[in-house]
Write an enzyme that holds these catalytic residues in place. Structure first.
Site, PDB file in Angstrom:
ATOM      1  N   ASP A 118       0.854  -1.185   0.000  1.00 51.57           N
ATOM      2  CA  ASP A 118       0.000   0.000   0.000  1.00 51.57           C
ATOM      3  C   ASP A 118       0.894   1.242   0.000  1.00 51.57           C
ATOM      4  O   ASP A 118       2.098   1.170   0.244  1.00 51.57           O
ATOM      5  CB  ASP A 118      -1.018  -0.026   1.131  1.00 51.57           C
ATOM      6  CG  ASP A 118      -0.394   0.164   2.487  1.00 51.57           C
ATOM      7  OD1 ASP A 118       0.798   0.466   2.545  1.00 51.57           O
ATOM      8  OD2 ASP A 118      -1.114   0.003   3.483  1.00 51.57           O
ATOM      9  N   GLY A 120       0.846   3.975   1.790  1.00 53.89           N
ATOM     10  CA  GLY A 120       1.133   4.684   3.021  1.00 53.89           C
ATOM     11  C   GLY A 120       0.165   5.817   3.290  1.00 53.89           C
ATOM     12  O   GLY A 120       0.189   6.391   4.383  1.00 53.89           O
ATOM     13  N   ASP A 296      -7.888  -7.053   2.104  1.00 53.53           N
ATOM     14  CA  ASP A 296      -6.778  -7.187   3.054  1.00 53.53           C
ATOM     15  C   ASP A 296      -7.248  -6.633   4.384  1.00 53.53           C
ATOM     16  O   ASP A 296      -8.119  -5.755   4.431  1.00 53.53           O
ATOM     17  CB  ASP A 296      -5.553  -6.386   2.612  1.00 53.53           C
ATOM     18  CG  ASP A 296      -5.665  -4.933   3.047  1.00 53.53           C
ATOM     19  OD1 ASP A 296      -6.442  -4.188   2.410  1.00 53.53           O
ATOM     20  OD2 ASP A 296      -5.027  -4.539   4.043  1.00 53.53           O
ATOM     21  N   CYS A 334     -11.793 -27.366  11.105  1.00 52.53           N
ATOM     22  CA  CYS A 334     -10.606 -26.643  10.621  1.00 52.53           C
ATOM     23  C   CYS A 334      -9.416 -27.585  10.501  1.00 52.53           C
ATOM     24  O   CYS A 334      -9.192 -28.448  11.349  1.00 52.53           O
ATOM     25  CB  CYS A 334     -10.286 -25.503  11.592  1.00 52.53           C
ATOM     26  SG  CYS A 334      -8.895 -24.498  11.048  1.00 52.53           S
ATOM     27  N   CYS A 336      -6.229 -26.416  10.254  1.00 52.04           N
ATOM     28  CA  CYS A 336      -4.997 -25.682  10.570  1.00 52.04           C
ATOM     29  C   CYS A 336      -4.201 -26.418  11.646  1.00 52.04           C
ATOM     30  O   CYS A 336      -4.686 -27.355  12.274  1.00 52.04           O
ATOM     31  CB  CYS A 336      -5.304 -24.256  11.036  1.00 52.04           C
ATOM     32  SG  CYS A 336      -5.736 -24.129  12.778  1.00 52.04           S
ATOM     33  N   CYS A 339      -5.716 -26.546  15.174  1.00 52.65           N
ATOM     34  CA  CYS A 339      -6.887 -27.421  15.343  1.00 52.65           C
ATOM     35  C   CYS A 339      -6.566 -28.894  15.120  1.00 52.65           C
ATOM     36  O   CYS A 339      -7.310 -29.757  15.586  1.00 52.65           O
ATOM     37  CB  CYS A 339      -8.010 -26.977  14.410  1.00 52.65           C
ATOM     38  SG  CYS A 339      -8.723 -25.389  14.909  1.00 52.65           S
ATOM     39  N   HIS A 365      -4.569 -20.062  12.766  1.00 53.40           N
ATOM     40  CA  HIS A 365      -5.974 -20.491  12.693  1.00 53.40           C
ATOM     41  C   HIS A 365      -6.836 -19.445  11.992  1.00 53.40           C
ATOM     42  O   HIS A 365      -7.612 -19.778  11.094  1.00 53.40           O
ATOM     43  CB  HIS A 365      -6.525 -20.764  14.091  1.00 53.40           C
ATOM     44  CG  HIS A 365      -8.000 -21.013  14.074  1.00 53.40           C
ATOM     45  ND1 HIS A 365      -8.546 -22.222  13.718  1.00 53.40           N
ATOM     46  CD2 HIS A 365      -9.055 -20.181  14.297  1.00 53.40           C
ATOM     47  CE1 HIS A 365      -9.872 -22.135  13.735  1.00 53.40           C
ATOM     48  NE2 HIS A 365     -10.202 -20.905  14.091  1.00 53.40           N
TER      49      HIS A 365
END
Lengths: 422, 422
Positions: A118, A120, A296, A334, A336, A339, A365
């Site tokens: 980005d 700024g 984002d 999940c 991940c 998990c 997660h």
């Protein structure tokens, strides 16, 4: 539908010779793969010199050249294909020269996929002190040491080229809330003029081997007319993608939804659309329903560090006593690391004991949760079942208390053919 | 040399039937593989039900059921074969019942290798408030919430059995410095009586399927006579291993060395010897030279979180400006993740920016450094070149300023055959 029209124009204008496999803007392409019939949701694929990104996509934020608490490989393992870095932060620390000497931001931080930086603008207006805007640019004091800095539309292009960014953002004039219409108009028009200067600067300074492309940013506050006008103005600019800025700044969710509905229909259908700073699970569905391709937000990682974990039932606070003895995973849906390898009781213990490993597991997660949400969204669009999938998710997911609910937008029948499209 | 003598006695006394592959104390064995001719250094292998450990070994500390900032797999990847957990901390949070219900400390935290649990004696005297010792045990106030707790020699056996520890430590009476000789004598003798009670308790309460063994702890302050007497007393006890406690509590390094030289020669040659709370790179060499087989310390991970990194040249402070632009690794001899995947400049940036990833990479680096030191030590002993390797390391390694240097001990010629051995 010519998806490469704007890009071809850019190439033609800059008169650079394009060889086969040249590492330059020729790599950038957005393929629109499917559009939902009931809403504005779309499924696409963004191609960059450093790999492709399935859209709609959520982009984790690596503000200071690190997605907080995680290694690049761990971020990638959650399903992320592109991350953000932050021009304002990197300029102040470690500095653009150092990043350039390190071989660019990718090599510096060890992320090999695409990176969006980005400009700024948002940080200057939210973090820095004593910021002052002139037509030339913005001056401000560093939030780290109070040192004085200036950013211009041209200098942020130089900075982002130094970082080796894949997708650069223009410098825009961001206003806080509340703002008078005359101030919003002024900032919005200045953002447009700054974009013109950014495009000209990029044409002059971009090295041949740079593959970076530029996105413009639509502003317009919470004013439907200004949003529409600025979207139309941005639509006419020679940029690779269009961002919607200045939303999710404290307004009610229905207002954000309404502003999006006055924005995306007027942006080019063939370019990717990026809703800046938005990333709660429910807002991803709302944004996609209104034609957004990229998101984002620091929310998933920041919430994780505050022990707030996403589940299909909503956000849960893992520090609550109810988790103390749970012998199973936080979320049995999940896949991940948190998990699949640890119990909720253990992660509760880590947070209660203020152990860093808790921050890591929670961050993984939440990023994995959002990546799985994006998977569901993409599959639903392709399967023609986005509205049903959205309703199923939002029925189950309890958003933060006090939030107003947002309905699905109704896409006018004539929309695909003419409304605001070019 | 009968290395299993003490164990066989324990089995005989407890009259438990031993089946093939039974998960019990029969798994525990210490093989002495080589002894240095010039010093007391020894190379061995410790067998436990959860795997074997090459000695001399450094054991990373997972105080609160996590080696700070790292996943179990990452700790293992540094070369660690055994870790510590802390009875005092786990008893207070999350509590022994919860750990037992989770299937033990190994399943709770996800470490599949052996775990040594300290008894909490040291923490009671260093962390807890209002501690009061009677012959029965020690009462104290939790450092977390002030709640009142009692530990007895018997209760810490129960706790460590609940955790599923592989190597349990006796409750000992630890004194701070300075201490009068009469107080040291009193605490030392109490520690011996508490060990007798711990052995009796274990005999009565250890389940058949438990493979946990008990280590005794030698104390004696900085008094050579008491150290020697207590070592001899501990040598006569039916324990699986002998720890040296109460050192590295602020005394000069030559004093620690002198105390070790009054301790290890009087401990059984066939049992592993564990120097508690010691883990600076230079102290590992000093301890091994005096016959120590096992070490633990929070230093490598705590120093890492304070940006102090071990290198062959000594400790360096990665936050120093001199590291700002270093385009290579912190230590080009090191094969850890920090040194193979990231530049020193990047890790400097992470610390300057207070990013958690810096703590992680630094922790991995320091643990890997100590594991590599132990590799060098083991290879040097086997190769008959311990003294040379020690000198080479200590010549290069700049210890923290103001430390007195320690010479290699000279092992008396008769030592191996009779001095204080049983």
């Amino acid at each position: 539908m010519d998806l490469t029209a704007s890009h071809a124009t850019a190439i033609e204008r800059s008169r650079r010779p394009i060889g086969p496999g040249a590492s330059n803007r020729d790599h950038f392409r957005f393929d629109l793969l499917a559009e939902d019939e009931q809403t504005w949701a779309r499924r696409g694929r963004l191609h960059t010199a450093r790999g492709s990104i399935e859209t709609p996509a959520f982009m984790p934020v690596g503000t200071q050249a690190t997605v907080k608490t995680l290694l690049p490989g761990e971020v990638r393992s959650t399903g992320a294909e592109i991350i953000l870095a932050n021009t304002y932060h990197l300029m102040l620390r470690p500095g653009a020269d150092l990043v350039r000497e390190a071989g660019g931001i990718h090599r510096f931080m060890g992320w090999t996929g695409p990176i969006l930086t980005d400009s700024g603008g948002f940080q200057v207006f939210s973090l820095a002190a004593y910021n002052k805007v002139t037509e030339e640019g913005v001056t401000f004091a560093s939030h780290i040491d109070g040192s004085r800095w200036t950013m211009t539309p041209e200098s942020v292009i130089d900075l982002q080229l130094a970082f080796g960014s894949d997708i650069m953002m223009q410098l825009d004039h961001v206003l806080g809330l509340p703002a008078e219409r005359v101030a919003i108009t002024d900032a919005t028009e200045r953002s447009s003029r700054w974009l013109e200067r950014a495009i000209r600067a990029l044409d002059h300074v971009q090295p041949e081997d740079s593959s970076a492309v530029l996105f413009g940013i639509q502003q317009g506050g919470m004013d439907p007319d200004l949003r529409r006008e600025h979207a139309q103005r941005l639509a006419a600019m020679d940029v690779a993608g269009c961002a919607v800025g200045g939303l999710s700044v404290g307004e009610p969710k229905p207002v954000m939804a309404a502003m999006l509905e006055e924005s995306t229909p007027f942006l080019p259908r063939e370019k990717p659309r990026y809703l800046m700073g938005v990333g709660s699970p429910e807002d991803l569905w709302h944004g996609v329903a209104r034609g957004i391709d990229m998101f984002d937000c620091v929310l998933p990682t920041r919430a994780a560090r505050n022990a707030a974990l996403f589940t299909d039932d909503g956000r849960v606070q893992i520090t609550n006593a109810s988790w103390r003895q749970v012998p199973g995973p936080i979320d049995d849906q999940c896949d991940c690391r948190a998990c699949t390898q640890f119990t909720a009781a253990y992660i509760h213990h880590l947070f209660r004991s203020r152990e860093v490993l808790g921050l890591r597991l929670a961050s993984e997660h939440n990023l994995r949760f959002l990546a799985r949400v994006m998977d569901r969204i993409r599959n639903a669009i392709v399967g023609g079942a986005f509205a049903e999938a959205s309703a199923a998710f939002l029925d189950g997911y309890q958003a933060a208390k006090g939030q107003e609910t947002v309905s699905l937008p109704n896409r006018p029948v004539q929309a695909a053919s003419d409304r605001g499209r070019r």
